[in-house]
Design a protein around this motif. Sequence first.
Motif, PDB file in Angstrom:
ATOM      1  N   PRO A 170      -5.049  10.042  -2.590  1.00  0.00           N
ATOM      2  CA  PRO A 170      -3.654   9.945  -3.023  1.00  0.00           C
ATOM      3  C   PRO A 170      -3.537   9.935  -4.546  1.00  0.00           C
ATOM      4  O   PRO A 170      -4.503   9.645  -5.246  1.00  0.00           O
ATOM      5  CB  PRO A 170      -3.164   8.615  -2.450  1.00  0.00           C
ATOM      6  N   GLU A 171      -2.352  10.242  -5.014  1.00  0.00           N
ATOM      7  CA  GLU A 171      -2.077  10.267  -6.445  1.00  0.00           C
ATOM      8  C   GLU A 171      -2.375   8.909  -7.069  1.00  0.00           C
ATOM      9  O   GLU A 171      -1.982   7.875  -6.549  1.00  0.00           O
ATOM     10  CB  GLU A 171      -0.590  10.603  -6.643  1.00  0.00           C
ATOM     11  N   GLN A 183      -4.415   3.938  22.477  1.00  0.00           N
ATOM     12  CA  GLN A 183      -4.567   4.670  21.227  1.00  0.00           C
ATOM     13  C   GLN A 183      -3.789   4.037  20.078  1.00  0.00           C
ATOM     14  O   GLN A 183      -4.182   4.149  18.925  1.00  0.00           O
ATOM     15  CB  GLN A 183      -4.130   6.118  21.428  1.00  0.00           C
ATOM     16  N   LEU A 192      -2.506   3.962   5.598  1.00  0.00           N
ATOM     17  CA  LEU A 192      -1.750   4.652   6.655  1.00  0.00           C
ATOM     18  C   LEU A 192      -2.052   6.143   6.733  1.00  0.00           C
ATOM     19  O   LEU A 192      -1.548   6.826   7.620  1.00  0.00           O
ATOM     20  CB  LEU A 192      -0.244   4.411   6.473  1.00  0.00           C
ATOM     21  N   THR A 193      -2.880   6.667   5.821  1.00  0.00           N
ATOM     22  CA  THR A 193      -3.304   8.055   5.985  1.00  0.00           C
ATOM     23  C   THR A 193      -4.728   8.122   6.532  1.00  0.00           C
ATOM     24  O   THR A 193      -5.228   9.195   6.830  1.00  0.00           O
ATOM     25  CB  THR A 193      -3.233   8.852   4.667  1.00  0.00           C
ATOM     26  N   LEU A 194      -5.385   6.963   6.631  1.00  0.00           N
ATOM     27  CA  LEU A 194      -6.610   6.912   7.426  1.00  0.00           C
ATOM     28  C   LEU A 194      -6.150   6.950   8.889  1.00  0.00           C
ATOM     29  O   LEU A 194      -5.003   6.638   9.181  1.00  0.00           O
ATOM     30  CB  LEU A 194      -7.371   5.608   7.130  1.00  0.00           C
ATOM     31  N   PRO A 195      -7.036   7.345   9.804  1.00  0.00           N
ATOM     32  CA  PRO A 195      -6.576   7.395  11.198  1.00  0.00           C
ATOM     33  C   PRO A 195      -6.382   6.004  11.794  1.00  0.00           C
ATOM     34  O   PRO A 195      -7.099   5.590  12.679  1.00  0.00           O
ATOM     35  CB  PRO A 195      -7.679   8.184  11.918  1.00  0.00           C
ATOM     36  N   TYR A 198      -8.345  12.470   2.167  1.00  0.00           N
ATOM     37  CA  TYR A 198      -7.176  12.466   1.285  1.00  0.00           C
ATOM     38  C   TYR A 198      -7.407  11.552   0.094  1.00  0.00           C
ATOM     39  O   TYR A 198      -7.831  10.406   0.243  1.00  0.00           O
ATOM     40  CB  TYR A 198      -5.959  12.003   2.101  1.00  0.00           C
ATOM     41  N   GLN A 220      -5.096  13.190  11.161  1.00  0.00           N
ATOM     42  CA  GLN A 220      -5.658  12.348  10.099  1.00  0.00           C
ATOM     43  C   GLN A 220      -7.178  12.259  10.190  1.00  0.00           C
ATOM     44  O   GLN A 220      -7.859  12.083   9.180  1.00  0.00           O
ATOM     45  CB  GLN A 220      -5.036  10.951  10.163  1.00  0.00           C
ATOM     46  N   LYS A 221      -7.718  12.402  11.399  1.00  0.00           N
ATOM     47  CA  LYS A 221      -9.175  12.371  11.538  1.00  0.00           C
ATOM     48  C   LYS A 221      -9.822  13.567  10.861  1.00  0.00           C
ATOM     49  O   LYS A 221     -10.985  13.517  10.474  1.00  0.00           O
ATOM     50  CB  LYS A 221      -9.556  12.351  13.025  1.00  0.00           C
ATOM     51  N   ARG A 241       2.049  14.132   0.994  1.00  0.00           N
ATOM     52  CA  ARG A 241       2.260  12.947   1.826  1.00  0.00           C
ATOM     53  C   ARG A 241       2.731  13.323   3.221  1.00  0.00           C
ATOM     54  O   ARG A 241       2.421  12.637   4.199  1.00  0.00           O
ATOM     55  CB  ARG A 241       3.279  12.015   1.172  1.00  0.00           C
ATOM     56  N   LYS A 254       7.877   3.350   4.572  1.00  0.00           N
ATOM     57  CA  LYS A 254       6.580   3.821   4.101  1.00  0.00           C
ATOM     58  C   LYS A 254       6.594   4.355   2.671  1.00  0.00           C
ATOM     59  O   LYS A 254       5.816   3.956   1.836  1.00  0.00           O
ATOM     60  CB  LYS A 254       6.120   4.961   4.994  1.00  0.00           C
ATOM     61  N   THR A 265      -0.331  14.622   5.183  1.00  0.00           N
ATOM     62  CA  THR A 265      -1.311  13.623   5.596  1.00  0.00           C
ATOM     63  C   THR A 265      -0.714  12.600   6.565  1.00  0.00           C
ATOM     64  O   THR A 265      -1.383  11.638   6.924  1.00  0.00           O
ATOM     65  CB  THR A 265      -1.838  12.854   4.368  1.00  0.00           C
ATOM     66  N   GLY A 266       0.528  12.819   6.963  1.00  0.00           N
ATOM     67  CA  GLY A 266       1.134  11.931   7.952  1.00  0.00           C
ATOM     68  C   GLY A 266       1.668  10.647   7.377  1.00  0.00           C
ATOM     69  O   GLY A 266       1.997   9.723   8.101  1.00  0.00           O
ATOM     70  N   PHE A 267       1.766  10.566   6.046  1.00  0.00           N
ATOM     71  CA  PHE A 267       2.294   9.337   5.443  1.00  0.00           C
ATOM     72  C   PHE A 267       3.818   9.325   5.478  1.00  0.00           C
ATOM     73  O   PHE A 267       4.440   8.313   5.791  1.00  0.00           O
ATOM     74  CB  PHE A 267       1.785   9.207   4.005  1.00  0.00           C
ATOM     75  N   LEU A 268       4.427  10.471   5.168  1.00  0.00           N
ATOM     76  CA  LEU A 268       5.883  10.575   5.208  1.00  0.00           C
ATOM     77  C   LEU A 268       6.279  11.528   6.327  1.00  0.00           C
ATOM     78  O   LEU A 268       5.676  12.583   6.479  1.00  0.00           O
ATOM     79  CB  LEU A 268       6.411  11.142   3.887  1.00  0.00           C
ATOM     80  N   GLU A 279      -0.780   3.717   1.107  1.00  0.00           N
ATOM     81  CA  GLU A 279      -0.924   5.157   1.345  1.00  0.00           C
ATOM     82  C   GLU A 279      -2.331   5.474   1.863  1.00  0.00           C
ATOM     83  O   GLU A 279      -2.498   6.329   2.730  1.00  0.00           O
ATOM     84  CB  GLU A 279      -0.638   5.933   0.058  1.00  0.00           C
ATOM     85  N   LEU A 315      -2.660  10.963  14.505  1.00  0.00           N
ATOM     86  CA  LEU A 315      -3.990  10.374  14.446  1.00  0.00           C
ATOM     87  C   LEU A 315      -5.085  11.436  14.444  1.00  0.00           C
ATOM     88  O   LEU A 315      -6.035  11.363  13.661  1.00  0.00           O
ATOM     89  CB  LEU A 315      -4.161   9.450  15.656  1.00  0.00           C
ATOM     90  N   GLU A 316      -4.943  12.436  15.311  1.00  0.00           N
ATOM     91  CA  GLU A 316      -5.953  13.487  15.390  1.00  0.00           C
ATOM     92  C   GLU A 316      -5.976  14.298  14.094  1.00  0.00           C
ATOM     93  O   GLU A 316      -7.034  14.674  13.605  1.00  0.00           O
ATOM     94  CB  GLU A 316      -5.685  14.404  16.592  1.00  0.00           C
TER      95      GLU A 316
END
Lengths: 247, 314
Positions: free
Chosen positions: B83-84, A2, A89-92, B81, B76-77, B48, A245, B51-54, A86, B73-74
Amino acid sequence: MQAFTNTLPVFRREFAAYFSTPLAYVFIVIFLGLSGAFTFYLGAFFTRGQADLQSFFLFHPWIYLFLIPAVAMRLWAEERKTGTMEILLTLPIPTAAAVVGKFLAAWAFIGIAIALTFPMWLTVNYLGNPDNGVIVASYVGSLLMSGAYLAISAAVSSVTRNQVIAFIVAAVVCFLFLTSGLEIVLAFFRGWAPAFFVDVIAALSFVTHFEGITKGIIDGRDVLFFIAVIAVSLFINVGLVELKKGG
Amino acid sequence: MSELINLSGLTKRFGPITAVDNISFSVNRGEVLGFLGPNGAGKTTTMRMLTGFLPPSAGSASVAGHDVVNDTLEAQKKIGYLPEGTPLYGDMTPAAFLEFVADVRNLKAPERQQRIDDVVAKVEIEDVFYRPIETLSKGYRRRVGLAQAILHDPEVLILDEPTDGLDPNQKHQVRSLIRNMAKDKAIVISTHILEEVEAICTRTVIIAQGKIVFDGTPGDLLAQAPTHNAVCIRVPRARAGQVKTAIESVPDVARVEHKEDSDGRTTLVVFPSRGRAIIVDVSQRLTERALAVDEIGVLQGRLDDVFRRLTLEP
């Protein structure tokens, strides 16, 4: 696996990115020009009178020293600067997949540049009867060494948003790895450091490991050395991206 | 499951600064949450984290039941999003970029091409589909950003200032796009444009200095305006005193303010107690006493006033 989901789309995007700007063509032309010029003028390809590519591969560590950081500098610094990190890394896409995808794309690109030196190989086969096994081994060694340069440079690129800084710092770090086996560096340590430490420094040298391969002695340890440098650098790269990040 | 987004005690510290301070709320399917706050209040940081960025410093957040830290990952699927500032790969064309996103989102033929065509038509980027993104105007870029966010028809949509920097027509277009998608998604929109809240949001959360200062419907928010349900009356100056006295004794009238206008008339603003609707009682009283007025109307209250009061309070 994964952790490596979506490595392929990242690879494809990055690879295409090299060819969507003049960078790819500039790089390939300069690489071919330099490696040719060094081989014939500095390497005395003809006057040596030997049917081999020693004088060609001899300069690879030095050409890579500034060309590979140039290829790698944009990998992460540009994403940071433009903010696309951004999106990425916010895409899966797991960080490891992004790091490996980018690395492989850049490596494949360099691989193409190396492959395009094939006229060298044709020439030497036309002029004499070289040991083609040694040449193949040297090509593999050169590719591995470029991967090590690249992985180090990519990791450096991930800590800055400034591509010029990424380039210079990567070149300096690569320079240290390159020269650590040379007597000029070792002499500096030999005066005061214990013998095993001097050996460790010497063992980290790209030149030492690369020369072994180009002489046709494929030692598993030399191959393993480059693979280890790549793996460790990519591992550090993942850590640095995670750590920085937001910043 | 109707609760699609959940934030619980979410906190983010950057060194000594607490950018987001213990924020909790949840968003259900069908809701459009307007996430408001002054610049630097922590809106973007919250998004952020969501969405798992921070990574959060404390607390947790989940999207469609997936924890954003442990199951990034799940989560984010499930998220689309924006972003600004809409960062995009400038050297790519919208076509190549959407193909990349479709790859990453694992969209497979035959549905894949259909989704891309759909989204391109929805955000109207056909004209620039094969031009490098770096050559596009801000409006087109924003729409390409929106396209990548909605490409996989996500359950959760997080949009950081989706209409910032767009012209009024483009704003209108983006808003109707959002409104049309709203019924089967949970949508969070950050903005500092208050008209947007009235236009599309079913709920509003306001944060200031990293803390939630308001959570309710836009109507609730308006009700907090000091002028909410106040009645505004204009009369000739000569009659102002008479009218004022008549109105002051109406039940639920808290106070009456008056202002002399330059055209020889007086504006009376009648404030109700506890935000009650008083217009009927007031006009009835005026009729009883046979007092004619030039204008009478209800003030809706201004969101700007509420916003300012909520976010400037120490």
